[in-house]
Design an enzyme around this catalytic site. Structure first.
Site, PDB file in Angstrom:
ATOM      1  N   HIS A  12       0.704  -1.235   0.137  1.00 50.58           N
ATOM      2  CA  HIS A  12       0.026  -0.104  -0.019  1.00 50.58           C
ATOM      3  C   HIS A  12       0.750   1.208  -0.031  1.00 50.58           C
ATOM      4  O   HIS A  12       0.337   2.361  -0.266  1.00 50.58           O
ATOM      5  CB  HIS A  12      -0.981   0.022   1.324  1.00 50.58           C
ATOM      6  CG  HIS A  12      -0.016   0.288   2.557  1.00 50.58           C
ATOM      7  ND1 HIS A  12       0.683  -0.806   2.938  1.00 50.58           N
ATOM      8  CD2 HIS A  12      -0.115   1.155   3.389  1.00 50.58           C
ATOM      9  CE1 HIS A  12       1.303  -0.318   4.255  1.00 50.58           C
ATOM     10  NE2 HIS A  12       0.642   1.124   4.257  1.00 50.58           N
ATOM     11  N   GLY A  17       0.120   0.283  -5.225  1.00 50.39           N
ATOM     12  CA  GLY A  17      -0.911   0.025  -4.044  1.00 50.39           C
ATOM     13  C   GLY A  17      -1.485   1.397  -3.336  1.00 50.39           C
ATOM     14  O   GLY A  17      -2.678   1.185  -2.773  1.00 50.39           O
ATOM     15  N   TYR A 137      12.321 -10.800 -13.030  1.00 46.32           N
ATOM     16  CA  TYR A 137      11.063 -10.127 -12.638  1.00 46.32           C
ATOM     17  C   TYR A 137       9.834 -10.836 -13.353  1.00 46.32           C
ATOM     18  O   TYR A 137       8.937 -11.351 -12.820  1.00 46.32           O
ATOM     19  CB  TYR A 137      11.026  -8.736 -12.921  1.00 46.32           C
ATOM     20  CG  TYR A 137       9.881  -7.857 -12.601  1.00 46.32           C
ATOM     21  CD1 TYR A 137       9.652  -7.207 -11.121  1.00 46.32           C
ATOM     22  CD2 TYR A 137       8.855  -7.768 -13.402  1.00 46.32           C
ATOM     23  CE1 TYR A 137       8.754  -6.830 -11.027  1.00 46.32           C
ATOM     24  CE2 TYR A 137       7.626  -6.964 -13.135  1.00 46.32           C
ATOM     25  CZ  TYR A 137       7.645  -6.388 -11.861  1.00 46.32           C
ATOM     26  OH  TYR A 137       6.381  -5.975 -11.461  1.00 46.32           O
ATOM     27  N   TRP A 203      19.487   7.295 -22.119  1.00 41.51           N
ATOM     28  CA  TRP A 203      19.986   5.910 -22.350  1.00 41.51           C
ATOM     29  C   TRP A 203      19.520   5.374 -23.633  1.00 41.51           C
ATOM     30  O   TRP A 203      18.295   5.725 -24.016  1.00 41.51           O
ATOM     31  CB  TRP A 203      19.634   5.158 -21.579  1.00 41.51           C
ATOM     32  CG  TRP A 203      20.118   5.066 -20.043  1.00 41.51           C
ATOM     33  CD1 TRP A 203      21.029   6.400 -19.613  1.00 41.51           C
ATOM     34  CD2 TRP A 203      19.578   4.546 -18.661  1.00 41.51           C
ATOM     35  NE1 TRP A 203      21.211   6.239 -18.297  1.00 41.51           N
ATOM     36  CE2 TRP A 203      20.563   5.053 -17.854  1.00 41.51           C
ATOM     37  CE3 TRP A 203      19.124   3.270 -18.613  1.00 41.51           C
ATOM     38  CZ2 TRP A 203      20.798   4.548 -16.651  1.00 41.51           C
ATOM     39  CZ3 TRP A 203      18.922   2.852 -17.513  1.00 41.51           C
ATOM     40  CH2 TRP A 203      19.769   3.564 -16.404  1.00 41.51           C
TER      41      TRP A 203
HETATM   42  P1  GDP Z   1      11.689  -1.020 -19.747  1.00 38.97           P
HETATM   43  O1  GDP Z   1      10.267  -0.439 -20.201  1.00 38.97           O
HETATM   44  O2  GDP Z   1      11.279  -2.546 -18.827  1.00 38.97           O
HETATM   45  O3  GDP Z   1      12.674  -1.450 -20.939  1.00 38.97           O
HETATM   46  O4  GDP Z   1      12.016  -0.254 -18.734  1.00 38.97           O
HETATM   47  P2  GDP Z   1      12.445   1.398 -18.548  1.00 38.97           P
HETATM   48  O5  GDP Z   1      11.079   2.060 -17.867  1.00 38.97           O
HETATM   49  O6  GDP Z   1      13.565   1.528 -17.575  1.00 38.97           O
HETATM   50  O7  GDP Z   1      12.517   1.865 -19.921  1.00 38.97           O
HETATM   51  C1  GDP Z   1      13.528   1.567 -20.623  1.00 38.97           C
HETATM   52  C2  GDP Z   1      13.694   2.427 -21.941  1.00 38.97           C
HETATM   53  O8  GDP Z   1      13.932   3.787 -22.030  1.00 38.97           O
HETATM   54  C3  GDP Z   1      14.754   1.805 -22.816  1.00 38.97           C
HETATM   55  O9  GDP Z   1      14.706   1.976 -24.071  1.00 38.97           O
HETATM   56  C4  GDP Z   1      15.926   2.865 -22.359  1.00 38.97           C
HETATM   57  O10 GDP Z   1      17.045   2.747 -23.334  1.00 38.97           O
HETATM   58  C5  GDP Z   1      15.147   4.134 -22.441  1.00 38.97           C
HETATM   59  N1  GDP Z   1      15.846   5.294 -21.476  1.00 38.97           N
HETATM   60  C6  GDP Z   1      16.439   6.284 -21.930  1.00 38.97           C
HETATM   61  N2  GDP Z   1      16.843   7.262 -21.007  1.00 38.97           N
HETATM   62  C7  GDP Z   1      16.550   6.260 -19.766  1.00 38.97           C
HETATM   63  C8  GDP Z   1      16.978   6.689 -18.319  1.00 38.97           C
HETATM   64  O11 GDP Z   1      17.490   7.680 -18.152  1.00 38.97           O
HETATM   65  N3  GDP Z   1      16.428   5.789 -17.426  1.00 38.97           N
HETATM   66  C9  GDP Z   1      15.617   4.550 -17.843  1.00 38.97           C
HETATM   67  N4  GDP Z   1      15.535   3.742 -17.064  1.00 38.97           N
HETATM   68  N5  GDP Z   1      15.639   4.202 -19.226  1.00 38.97           N
HETATM   69  C10 GDP Z   1      15.817   5.169 -20.095  1.00 38.97           C
END
Ligand code: GDP
Length: 315
Positions: A12, A17, A137, A203
Protein backbone atom coordinates in the site's frame (compact mmCIF):
# COMPACT_ATOMS: atom_id res chain seq x y z
CA UNK A 1 -17.17 -6.36 -4.04
CA UNK A 2 -19.38 -5.18 -1.20
CA UNK A 3 -18.60 -1.87 0.51
CA UNK A 4 -18.42 -3.79 3.80
CA UNK A 5 -15.77 -6.23 2.49
CA UNK A 6 -12.47 -6.37 4.31
CA UNK A 7 -9.84 -5.68 1.63
CA UNK A 8 -6.13 -6.35 2.09
CA UNK A 9 -3.89 -4.22 -0.12
CA UNK A 10 -0.35 -5.64 -0.20
CA UNK A 11 2.17 -2.94 -1.07
CA UNK A 12 0.00 0.00 0.00
CA UNK A 13 2.96 2.36 0.23
CA UNK A 14 4.04 1.75 -3.35
CA UNK A 15 2.82 3.65 -6.38
CA UNK A 16 0.19 1.06 -7.38
CA UNK A 17 -0.94 0.04 -3.88
CA UNK A 18 -1.39 3.64 -2.76
CA UNK A 19 -3.40 4.44 -5.91
CA UNK A 20 -5.62 1.40 -5.22
CA UNK A 21 -6.14 2.61 -1.62
CA UNK A 22 -7.09 6.10 -2.87
CA UNK A 23 -9.54 4.62 -5.38
CA UNK A 24 -11.09 2.35 -2.73
CA UNK A 25 -11.52 5.27 -0.32
CA UNK A 26 -13.10 7.38 -3.07
CA UNK A 27 -15.62 4.63 -3.79
CA UNK A 28 -16.57 4.37 -0.09
CA UNK A 29 -14.64 1.23 0.92
CA UNK A 30 -13.59 1.81 4.52
CA UNK A 31 -12.49 -1.65 5.65
CA UNK A 32 -9.01 -1.70 4.12
CA UNK A 33 -6.22 -3.65 5.83
CA UNK A 34 -2.56 -2.82 5.26
CA UNK A 35 0.81 -3.72 6.76
CA UNK A 36 4.07 -1.87 6.32
CA UNK A 37 7.19 -3.76 5.28
CA UNK A 38 8.39 -3.52 8.91
CA UNK A 39 5.16 -4.98 10.27
CA UNK A 40 4.97 -7.86 7.80
CA UNK A 41 7.83 -9.35 5.79
CA UNK A 42 6.21 -10.72 2.64
CA UNK A 43 9.31 -12.86 2.00
CA UNK A 44 8.46 -14.90 5.12
CA UNK A 45 5.80 -17.55 4.36
CA UNK A 46 4.95 -18.26 8.02
CA UNK A 47 4.48 -14.58 8.81
CA UNK A 48 2.25 -14.10 5.76
CA UNK A 49 0.16 -17.19 6.68
CA UNK A 50 -0.24 -15.91 10.27
CA UNK A 51 -1.28 -12.46 9.00
CA UNK A 52 -4.01 -13.90 6.75
CA UNK A 53 -5.25 -16.22 9.52
CA UNK A 54 -5.49 -13.28 11.93
CA UNK A 55 -7.15 -10.83 9.52
CA UNK A 56 -9.21 -13.15 7.28
CA UNK A 57 -9.80 -10.54 4.55
CA UNK A 58 -12.61 -11.05 2.02
CA UNK A 59 -10.50 -9.70 -0.82
CA UNK A 60 -6.75 -9.32 -1.39
CA UNK A 61 -5.04 -7.03 -3.90
CA UNK A 62 -1.39 -7.96 -4.45
CA UNK A 63 0.45 -4.80 -5.46
CA UNK A 64 3.65 -5.52 -3.52
CA UNK A 65 6.81 -6.09 -5.54
CA UNK A 66 10.44 -5.16 -5.89
CA UNK A 67 10.30 -2.93 -8.96
CA UNK A 68 12.83 -1.01 -10.96
CA UNK A 69 13.73 0.17 -14.42
CA UNK A 70 15.92 -1.48 -16.99
CA UNK A 71 19.15 -0.59 -15.14
CA UNK A 72 18.07 -2.00 -11.78
CA UNK A 73 16.53 -5.15 -13.29
CA UNK A 74 19.40 -6.05 -15.59
CA UNK A 75 21.95 -5.58 -12.78
CA UNK A 76 20.05 -7.77 -10.29
CA UNK A 77 17.94 -10.41 -12.04
CA UNK A 78 18.56 -12.90 -9.19
CA UNK A 79 17.24 -10.52 -6.55
CA UNK A 80 14.25 -9.50 -8.67
CA UNK A 81 13.42 -13.17 -9.27
CA UNK A 82 13.85 -14.28 -5.64
CA UNK A 83 11.99 -11.46 -3.93
CA UNK A 84 9.12 -11.23 -6.40
CA UNK A 85 8.73 -15.01 -6.51
CA UNK A 86 8.55 -15.20 -2.71
CA UNK A 87 6.11 -12.27 -2.52
CA UNK A 88 3.89 -13.80 -5.21
CA UNK A 89 3.83 -17.33 -3.79
CA UNK A 90 3.45 -16.24 -0.16
CA UNK A 91 0.69 -13.70 -0.73
CA UNK A 92 -1.33 -15.87 -3.13
CA UNK A 93 -0.87 -19.24 -1.39
CA UNK A 94 -1.29 -17.69 2.07
CA UNK A 95 -4.58 -16.11 0.98
CA UNK A 96 -5.82 -19.43 -0.37
CA UNK A 97 -4.88 -21.35 2.81
CA UNK A 98 -6.71 -18.77 4.94
CA UNK A 99 -9.90 -19.06 2.88
CA UNK A 100 -9.69 -15.73 1.00
CA UNK A 101 -12.20 -16.10 -1.84
CA UNK A 102 -11.18 -13.22 -4.07
CA UNK A 103 -7.73 -12.04 -5.06
CA UNK A 104 -6.34 -9.70 -7.69
CA UNK A 105 -2.68 -10.19 -8.60
CA UNK A 106 -0.80 -7.41 -10.35
CA UNK A 107 1.81 -8.29 -12.92
CA UNK A 108 3.37 -6.38 -15.77
CA UNK A 109 3.43 -6.61 -19.54
CA UNK A 110 7.13 -7.57 -19.31
CA UNK A 111 5.87 -11.15 -18.70
CA UNK A 112 5.29 -11.47 -22.44
CA UNK A 113 7.91 -12.80 -24.87
CA UNK A 114 10.39 -10.25 -26.19
CA UNK A 115 9.26 -10.91 -29.75
CA UNK A 116 5.53 -11.19 -29.01
CA UNK A 117 3.18 -9.90 -31.72
CA UNK A 118 2.36 -6.20 -31.27
CA UNK A 119 0.05 -5.08 -29.80
CA UNK A 120 0.58 -7.96 -27.35
CA UNK A 121 -2.53 -10.05 -26.69
CA UNK A 122 -2.99 -11.96 -23.43
CA UNK A 123 -2.59 -15.29 -25.25
CA UNK A 124 1.03 -14.44 -26.16
CA UNK A 125 1.98 -15.56 -22.65
CA UNK A 126 4.65 -18.32 -22.70
CA UNK A 127 4.87 -18.47 -26.48
CA UNK A 128 8.53 -17.40 -26.69
CA UNK A 129 11.73 -16.32 -24.93
CA UNK A 130 11.57 -13.42 -22.45
CA UNK A 131 13.43 -10.11 -22.65
CA UNK A 132 16.77 -10.76 -20.88
CA UNK A 133 17.00 -7.41 -19.07
CA UNK A 134 14.00 -8.21 -16.84
CA UNK A 135 13.82 -11.99 -17.05
CA UNK A 136 13.94 -12.51 -13.28
CA UNK A 137 11.04 -10.16 -12.59
CA UNK A 138 9.02 -11.62 -15.45
CA UNK A 139 9.52 -15.24 -14.32
CA UNK A 140 8.36 -14.37 -10.79
CA UNK A 141 5.26 -12.59 -12.06
CA UNK A 142 4.45 -15.50 -14.39
CA UNK A 143 4.60 -17.84 -11.36
CA UNK A 144 2.19 -15.60 -9.46
CA UNK A 145 -0.38 -15.33 -12.21
CA UNK A 146 -0.15 -19.08 -12.96
CA UNK A 147 -0.67 -19.88 -9.28
CA UNK A 148 -3.84 -17.74 -9.37
CA UNK A 149 -5.01 -19.51 -12.52
CA UNK A 150 -4.36 -23.02 -11.09
CA UNK A 151 -6.04 -22.23 -7.76
CA UNK A 152 -9.05 -20.81 -9.57
CA UNK A 153 -9.36 -23.84 -11.83
CA UNK A 154 -8.61 -26.49 -9.21
CA UNK A 155 -9.99 -24.99 -6.00
CA UNK A 156 -12.84 -22.70 -7.06
CA UNK A 157 -11.46 -19.39 -5.74
CA UNK A 158 -11.76 -16.28 -7.92
CA UNK A 159 -8.08 -15.36 -8.20
CA UNK A 160 -7.22 -13.35 -11.31
CA UNK A 161 -4.58 -10.97 -12.67
CA UNK A 162 -4.07 -7.63 -14.37
CA UNK A 163 -1.03 -6.90 -16.51
CA UNK A 164 -0.40 -3.15 -16.60
CA UNK A 165 1.83 -1.52 -19.17
CA UNK A 166 4.55 0.98 -18.06
CA UNK A 167 3.06 3.13 -15.30
CA UNK A 168 3.71 6.67 -14.10
CA UNK A 169 2.05 9.22 -11.86
CA UNK A 170 1.34 9.96 -8.22
CA UNK A 171 3.69 8.28 -5.73
CA UNK A 172 6.30 7.27 -8.30
CA UNK A 173 9.84 6.70 -7.13
CA UNK A 174 12.15 9.53 -8.21
CA UNK A 175 14.96 8.98 -5.74
CA UNK A 176 16.22 5.73 -7.11
CA UNK A 177 19.00 5.56 -9.68
CA UNK A 178 17.48 2.36 -11.08
CA UNK A 179 14.12 3.98 -11.80
CA UNK A 180 11.82 3.58 -14.77
CA UNK A 181 12.22 5.77 -17.81
CA UNK A 182 9.39 8.29 -17.26
CA UNK A 183 10.09 9.30 -13.64
CA UNK A 184 13.82 9.30 -14.46
CA UNK A 185 13.24 11.64 -17.41
CA UNK A 186 11.13 13.95 -15.22
CA UNK A 187 13.91 14.07 -12.65
CA UNK A 188 16.62 14.59 -15.26
CA UNK A 189 14.81 17.40 -17.16
CA UNK A 190 13.65 19.14 -13.99
CA UNK A 191 17.14 19.00 -12.48
CA UNK A 192 18.65 20.36 -15.71
CA UNK A 193 16.02 23.13 -15.85
CA UNK A 194 16.70 24.23 -12.28
CA UNK A 195 20.49 24.02 -12.67
CA UNK A 196 20.53 25.53 -16.18
CA UNK A 197 22.49 22.52 -17.52
CA UNK A 198 23.32 22.46 -21.25
CA UNK A 199 22.59 18.76 -21.82
CA UNK A 200 20.44 15.93 -20.49
CA UNK A 201 21.94 12.45 -21.00
CA UNK A 202 19.46 9.71 -21.84
CA UNK A 203 19.95 6.01 -22.46
CA UNK A 204 19.98 3.87 -25.56
CA UNK A 205 19.04 5.09 -29.02
CA UNK A 206 15.63 6.61 -28.31
CA UNK A 207 14.12 4.25 -30.89
CA UNK A 208 12.25 1.79 -28.62
CA UNK A 209 8.50 2.15 -28.46
CA UNK A 210 6.65 2.14 -25.16
CA UNK A 211 3.15 2.74 -23.81
CA UNK A 212 2.37 4.62 -20.60
CA UNK A 213 -0.61 4.50 -18.26
CA UNK A 214 -1.36 6.82 -15.35
CA UNK A 215 -1.48 4.84 -12.11
CA UNK A 216 -4.94 6.26 -11.26
CA UNK A 217 -6.23 4.68 -14.47
CA UNK A 218 -4.74 1.35 -13.37
CA UNK A 219 -6.41 1.67 -9.93
CA UNK A 220 -9.75 2.30 -11.66
CA UNK A 221 -9.17 -0.83 -13.78
CA UNK A 222 -8.42 -2.84 -10.60
CA UNK A 223 -11.78 -1.87 -9.09
CA UNK A 224 -13.48 -2.52 -12.41
CA UNK A 225 -12.30 -6.15 -12.65
CA UNK A 226 -12.79 -6.74 -8.91
CA UNK A 227 -16.42 -5.80 -9.39
CA UNK A 228 -16.89 -8.36 -12.16
CA UNK A 229 -18.41 -11.63 -11.07
CA UNK A 230 -16.43 -13.74 -13.49
CA UNK A 231 -13.41 -11.80 -14.80
CA UNK A 232 -10.97 -13.38 -17.27
CA UNK A 233 -7.85 -14.93 -15.65
CA UNK A 234 -5.51 -12.48 -17.27
CA UNK A 235 -6.32 -8.98 -18.53
CA UNK A 236 -3.98 -6.37 -20.03
CA UNK A 237 -4.34 -2.73 -18.97
CA UNK A 238 -2.84 -0.02 -21.11
CA UNK A 239 -3.54 3.26 -22.81
CA UNK A 240 -3.28 1.74 -26.28
CA UNK A 241 -1.06 4.65 -27.39
CA UNK A 242 2.49 4.00 -28.45
CA UNK A 243 5.28 6.57 -28.23
CA UNK A 244 9.00 6.32 -28.98
CA UNK A 245 11.46 7.03 -26.16
CA UNK A 246 12.73 9.92 -28.30
CA UNK A 247 9.25 11.47 -28.63
CA UNK A 248 8.65 10.88 -24.94
CA UNK A 249 11.88 12.73 -24.13
CA UNK A 250 10.74 15.71 -26.27
CA UNK A 251 7.34 15.70 -24.53
CA UNK A 252 8.82 15.63 -21.01
CA UNK A 253 11.33 18.33 -21.98
CA UNK A 254 8.58 20.56 -23.39
CA UNK A 255 6.22 20.00 -20.45
CA UNK A 256 8.99 20.73 -17.97
CA UNK A 257 10.08 23.85 -19.86
CA UNK A 258 13.69 22.64 -19.87
CA UNK A 259 15.95 24.05 -22.58
CA UNK A 260 18.83 21.58 -22.39
CA UNK A 261 19.86 19.49 -25.41
CA UNK A 262 19.26 15.74 -25.27
CA UNK A 263 22.21 13.35 -25.71
CA UNK A 264 21.81 9.59 -26.25
CA UNK A 265 24.20 7.12 -24.62
CA UNK A 266 24.05 4.08 -26.86
CA UNK A 267 26.29 2.08 -24.50
CA UNK A 268 23.18 1.77 -22.30
CA UNK A 269 20.57 -0.88 -23.20
CA UNK A 270 17.47 -0.20 -25.30
CA UNK A 271 15.66 -3.20 -23.86
CA UNK A 272 12.76 -4.72 -25.72
CA UNK A 273 12.21 -2.87 -29.04
CA UNK A 274 8.45 -2.50 -28.70
CA UNK A 275 6.01 -3.03 -25.85
CA UNK A 276 2.41 -2.12 -26.64
CA UNK A 277 -0.27 -4.24 -25.09
CA UNK A 278 -3.46 -5.27 -26.79
CA UNK A 279 -6.19 -3.72 -24.66
CA UNK A 280 -9.13 -4.96 -26.70
CA UNK A 281 -10.16 -7.44 -23.99
CA UNK A 282 -10.55 -4.87 -21.19
CA UNK A 283 -12.17 -2.40 -23.59
CA UNK A 284 -14.65 -5.07 -24.67
CA UNK A 285 -15.50 -5.61 -21.00
CA UNK A 286 -16.42 -1.92 -20.75
CA UNK A 287 -13.34 -0.18 -19.33
CA UNK A 288 -11.22 2.57 -20.92
CA UNK A 289 -8.50 4.86 -19.53
CA UNK A 290 -9.45 8.47 -18.69
CA UNK A 291 -6.09 10.28 -18.37
CA UNK A 292 -4.14 11.04 -21.54
CA UNK A 293 -0.35 11.26 -21.46
CA UNK A 294 -0.13 15.05 -21.93
CA UNK A 295 -2.53 15.77 -19.03
CA UNK A 296 -1.10 13.05 -16.83
CA UNK A 297 2.42 14.30 -17.43
CA UNK A 298 1.50 17.89 -16.57
CA UNK A 299 -0.10 16.73 -13.35
CA UNK A 300 2.85 14.48 -12.52
CA UNK A 301 5.42 17.24 -13.08
CA UNK A 302 3.36 19.55 -10.83
CA UNK A 303 3.31 16.84 -8.14
CA UNK A 304 7.04 16.29 -8.60
CA UNK A 305 7.73 20.02 -8.10
CA UNK A 306 5.56 20.03 -4.96
CA UNK A 307 7.44 16.97 -3.63
CA UNK A 308 10.80 18.65 -4.29
CA UNK A 309 9.55 21.82 -2.59
CA UNK A 310 8.41 19.98 0.55
CA UNK A 311 11.56 17.84 0.67
CA UNK A 312 9.93 14.46 0.07
CA UNK A 313 11.93 14.08 -3.16
CA UNK A 314 15.57 15.12 -3.21
CA UNK A 315 17.13 16.36 -6.43
P1 GDP B 1 11.51 -1.16 -19.71
O1 GDP B 1 10.30 -0.47 -20.31
O2 GDP B 1 11.16 -2.39 -18.92
O3 GDP B 1 12.57 -1.45 -20.74
O4 GDP B 1 12.18 -0.22 -18.61
P2 GDP B 1 12.32 1.38 -18.44
O5 GDP B 1 11.10 2.00 -17.91
O6 GDP B 1 13.58 1.55 -17.61
O7 GDP B 1 12.48 1.97 -19.92
C1 GDP B 1 13.62 1.72 -20.59
C2 GDP B 1 13.67 2.39 -21.99
O8 GDP B 1 13.88 3.80 -21.86
C3 GDP B 1 14.89 1.83 -22.69
O9 GDP B 1 14.69 1.87 -24.09
C4 GDP B 1 15.97 2.80 -22.25
O10 GDP B 1 17.09 2.77 -23.12
C5 GDP B 1 15.20 4.12 -22.33
N1 GDP B 1 15.78 5.20 -21.49
C6 GDP B 1 16.27 6.37 -21.96
N2 GDP B 1 16.78 7.10 -20.96
C7 GDP B 1 16.58 6.40 -19.81
C8 GDP B 1 16.88 6.66 -18.44
O11 GDP B 1 17.45 7.69 -18.07
N3 GDP B 1 16.51 5.70 -17.53
C9 GDP B 1 15.88 4.55 -17.91
N4 GDP B 1 15.50 3.66 -16.98
N5 GDP B 1 15.59 4.28 -19.22
C10 GDP B 1 15.95 5.18 -20.15
Amino acid sequence: MELSNKIYVAGHRGMVGSAVCRALAKQGYTNVVTRTHKELDLLDPAAVRAFYEAEKPDVAVIAAARVGGIGANSAANALFLYENEMIALNTVWGAYKAGVKRLLFLGSTCIYPRMAPQPIPENALLTGALEKTNEGYALAKISGLKLCEFLRRDCGVTYHSLMPTNLYGTGDNYDVVGGHVLPTMIRKFETARVNGDATVPLWGTGAPLREFLHVDDLAAACLFVLNMENPPDLVNVGSGREISIRELAELVKRTSGCEAAITWDSSKPDGTPRKLCDTSLIRSLGWAPAIDLEDGLQRTIAEYRAAVADGSVRL
